[in-house]
Design an enzyme around this catalytic site. Structure first.
Site, PDB file in Angstrom:
ATOM      1  N   GLU A  55      29.359  23.590 -13.226  1.00 27.64           N
ATOM      2  CA  GLU A  55      29.295  21.979 -12.811  1.00 27.64           C
ATOM      3  C   GLU A  55      28.439  21.290 -13.958  1.00 27.64           C
ATOM      4  OE1 GLU A  55      29.055  20.808  -8.724  1.00 27.64           O
ATOM      5  OE2 GLU A  55      28.952  18.745  -9.432  1.00 27.64           O
ATOM      6  N   GLU A  80      22.276  19.684 -15.239  1.00 25.43           N
ATOM      7  CA  GLU A  80      21.709  18.107 -14.976  1.00 25.43           C
ATOM      8  C   GLU A  80      20.396  17.796 -15.668  1.00 25.43           C
ATOM      9  OE1 GLU A  80      21.846  14.706 -14.646  1.00 25.43           O
ATOM     10  OE2 GLU A  80      23.225  15.409 -13.070  1.00 25.43           O
ATOM     11  N   ASP A 130      29.338   9.752 -16.325  1.00 29.06           N
ATOM     12  CA  ASP A 130      29.139   8.561 -16.473  1.00 29.06           C
ATOM     13  C   ASP A 130      30.116   7.783 -17.455  1.00 29.06           C
ATOM     14  OD1 ASP A 130      26.395   8.594 -15.725  1.00 29.06           O
ATOM     15  OD2 ASP A 130      26.016  10.197 -17.199  1.00 29.06           O
ATOM     16  N   LYS A 134      31.834   0.348 -21.207  1.00 33.42           N
ATOM     17  CA  LYS A 134      31.994  -0.864 -22.223  1.00 33.42           C
ATOM     18  C   LYS A 134      32.427  -0.160 -23.569  1.00 33.42           C
ATOM     19  CE  LYS A 134      28.420  -3.572 -20.404  1.00 33.42           C
ATOM     20  NZ  LYS A 134      26.968  -3.859 -20.572  1.00 33.42           N
ATOM     21  N   ASP A 166      36.414   7.714 -11.021  1.00 39.84           N
ATOM     22  CA  ASP A 166      36.795   6.484 -10.384  1.00 39.84           C
ATOM     23  C   ASP A 166      37.108   5.502 -11.230  1.00 39.84           C
ATOM     24  OD1 ASP A 166      34.251   6.476 -10.803  1.00 39.84           O
ATOM     25  OD2 ASP A 166      33.789   4.803  -9.263  1.00 39.84           O
ATOM     26  N   THR A 203      31.519  13.746  -3.697  1.00 39.15           N
ATOM     27  CA  THR A 203      30.149  13.362  -4.042  1.00 39.15           C
ATOM     28  C   THR A 203      29.738  11.987  -3.774  1.00 39.15           C
ATOM     29  OG1 THR A 203      30.648  12.671  -6.298  1.00 39.15           O
ATOM     30  CG2 THR A 203      30.876  15.115  -5.820  1.00 39.15           C
ATOM     31  N   LYS A 204      28.320  11.919  -4.309  1.00 35.62           N
ATOM     32  CA  LYS A 204      27.747  10.642  -4.003  1.00 35.62           C
ATOM     33  C   LYS A 204      28.383   9.441  -4.875  1.00 35.62           C
ATOM     34  CE  LYS A 204      23.318   8.520  -5.197  1.00 35.62           C
ATOM     35  NZ  LYS A 204      22.115   8.778  -5.658  1.00 35.62           N
TER      36      LYS A 204
HETATM   37  C1  LIG Z   1      27.621   9.358 -12.493  1.00 32.34           C
HETATM   38  S1  LIG Z   1      26.533  10.883 -12.341  1.00 32.34           S
HETATM   39  C2  LIG Z   1      27.558  11.568 -11.205  1.00 32.34           C
HETATM   40  C3  LIG Z   1      26.933  12.825 -10.509  1.00 32.34           C
HETATM   41  C4  LIG Z   1      27.360  13.577  -9.476  1.00 32.34           C
HETATM   42  N1  LIG Z   1      28.258  14.574 -10.010  1.00 32.34           N
HETATM   43  C5  LIG Z   1      28.250  12.831  -8.566  1.00 32.34           C
HETATM   44  O1  LIG Z   1      29.582  12.969  -8.490  1.00 32.34           O
HETATM   45  O2  LIG Z   1      27.829  12.111  -7.759  1.00 32.34           O
HETATM   46  C6  LIG Z   1      26.689  11.660 -13.716  1.00 32.34           C
HETATM   47  C7  LIG Z   1      25.473  12.540 -14.264  1.00 32.34           C
HETATM   48  O3  LIG Z   1      25.987  13.503 -15.161  1.00 32.34           O
HETATM   49  C8  LIG Z   1      24.492  13.622 -15.799  1.00 32.34           C
HETATM   50  N2  LIG Z   1      24.867  14.069 -17.366  1.00 32.34           N
HETATM   51  C9  LIG Z   1      25.415  13.425 -18.111  1.00 32.34           C
HETATM   52  N3  LIG Z   1      25.557  13.928 -19.477  1.00 32.34           N
HETATM   53  C10 LIG Z   1      25.207  15.096 -19.047  1.00 32.34           C
HETATM   54  C11 LIG Z   1      24.756  16.246 -20.072  1.00 32.34           C
HETATM   55  N4  LIG Z   1      25.530  16.202 -21.343  1.00 32.34           N
HETATM   56  N5  LIG Z   1      24.403  17.247 -19.687  1.00 32.34           N
HETATM   57  C12 LIG Z   1      23.835  17.401 -18.440  1.00 32.34           C
HETATM   58  N6  LIG Z   1      24.031  16.323 -17.497  1.00 32.34           N
HETATM   59  C13 LIG Z   1      24.524  15.135 -17.809  1.00 32.34           C
HETATM   60  C14 LIG Z   1      23.702  12.307 -15.642  1.00 32.34           C
HETATM   61  O4  LIG Z   1      22.340  12.709 -15.772  1.00 32.34           O
HETATM   62  C15 LIG Z   1      24.322  11.928 -14.356  1.00 32.34           C
HETATM   63  O5  LIG Z   1      23.381  12.248 -13.306  1.00 32.34           O
END
Ligand SMILES: C[S@@+](CC[C@H](N)C(=O)[O-])C[C@H]1O[C@@H](n2cnc3c(N)ncnc32)[C@H](O)[C@@H]1O
Length: 227
Positions: A55, A80, A130, A134, A166, A203-204
């Site tokens: 994941e 993460e 993420d 934009k 989403d 998920t959150k």
């Molecule tokens: C919008 S959050 C979603 C978190 C979780 N999957 C959820 O659905 O609640 C995206 C997460 O991906 C992590 N992330 C983004 N790019 C990453 C990378 N290249 N390697 C590891 N983590 C990454 C960010 O730190 C962030 O916590």
């Protein structure tokens, strides 16, 4: 001569980082953390030949924990870079230890490419990446040509890549890139849009998206017929 700066899919968020989270990392990193200074040897790490699910960007790790707990015969590696999130997961593992879960707190794009063996992953989950919605930020999206190619190499034949978002625009971005990428065409990927699979938790960020009235898109790409 200018050095090209690497474009990252994240900026490290400055969230609250509690003492309990820091303590969990200090105490449990040796058990659950993976070093990335050399190739990752899955069989040595888990001492078995079970399938491997990965994941990327697990956030607070609630889904990773849920899947690992419910599937003791599957190995899990979670990525993460957000340390408070790593701390939350380790706090949970402190309460309820699991044998089949390991954590990497570095850039998944880099570590997958450099440290994972080709043909080693049975399922890859990218849940609510993420969105970088934009236009000028789109180049930061985790789903890009480069990472798609890496993932095609790391997945086993007949493996699945699940993406949930989403953001309709991110969904279309994924469809467009994966359907036109030559590597995925060669290995004959098929794609389905469907409801949330039952093996994973909401998920959150999924809950947050729903609160904002966003539609949830679940994509599954299947790699098959690897010649
Ligand atoms: C919008 S959050 C979603 C978190 C979780 N999957 C959820 O659905 O609640 C995206 C997460 O991906 C992590 N992330 C983004 N790019 C990453 C990378 N290249 N390697 C590891 N983590 C990454 C960010 O730190 C962030 O916590």
């Amino acid at each position: 001569l200018t050095l090209k700066k690497e474009i990252l899919s994240y900026v490290i968020r400055q969230g609250r980082f509690s003492d309990a989270q820091k303590k969990a990392i200090t105490e449990l990193w040796d058990i659950y953390g993976l070093k990335t200074n050399k190739k990752i040897k899955i069989k040595n790490i888990f001492q078995n030949k079970n399938p491997l699910w990965v994941e990327i960007g697990f956030g607070n790790g609630e889904n990773l924990f849920f899947m690992a707990k419910n599937n003791p015969d599957i190995n899990f590696i979670g990525f993460e870079v957000y340390l408070p999130g790593v701390g939350v997961l380790l706090q949970q593992l402190k309460k309820q230890p699991l044998q089949n879960i390991k954590i990497i707190k570095e850039n998944a794009a880099q570590v997958l490419k450099d440290n994972f063996k080709d043909n080693s992953v049975d399922k890859l989950l990218l849940l609510f990446p993420d969105p970088w919605h934009k236009k000028r930020h789109r180049k930061r999206r985790f789903v890009n040509k480069h990472n798609i190619n890496t993932i095609a190499n790391k997945l086993k034949p007949v493996a699945h890549w699940h993406i949930a978002t989403d953001w309709q625009d991110y969904n279309e971005h994924c469809l467009q890139l994966l359907k036109t990428d030559i590597r995925w065409q060669q290995i004959n990927s098929s794609c389905k849009i469907h409801d949330k699979p039952s093996y994973r938790l909401e998920t959150k960020f999924e809950k947050r998206g729903k609160r904002l009235g966003h539609k949830i898109f679940n994509l599954t790409f299947e790699l098959k017929n690897l010649i």
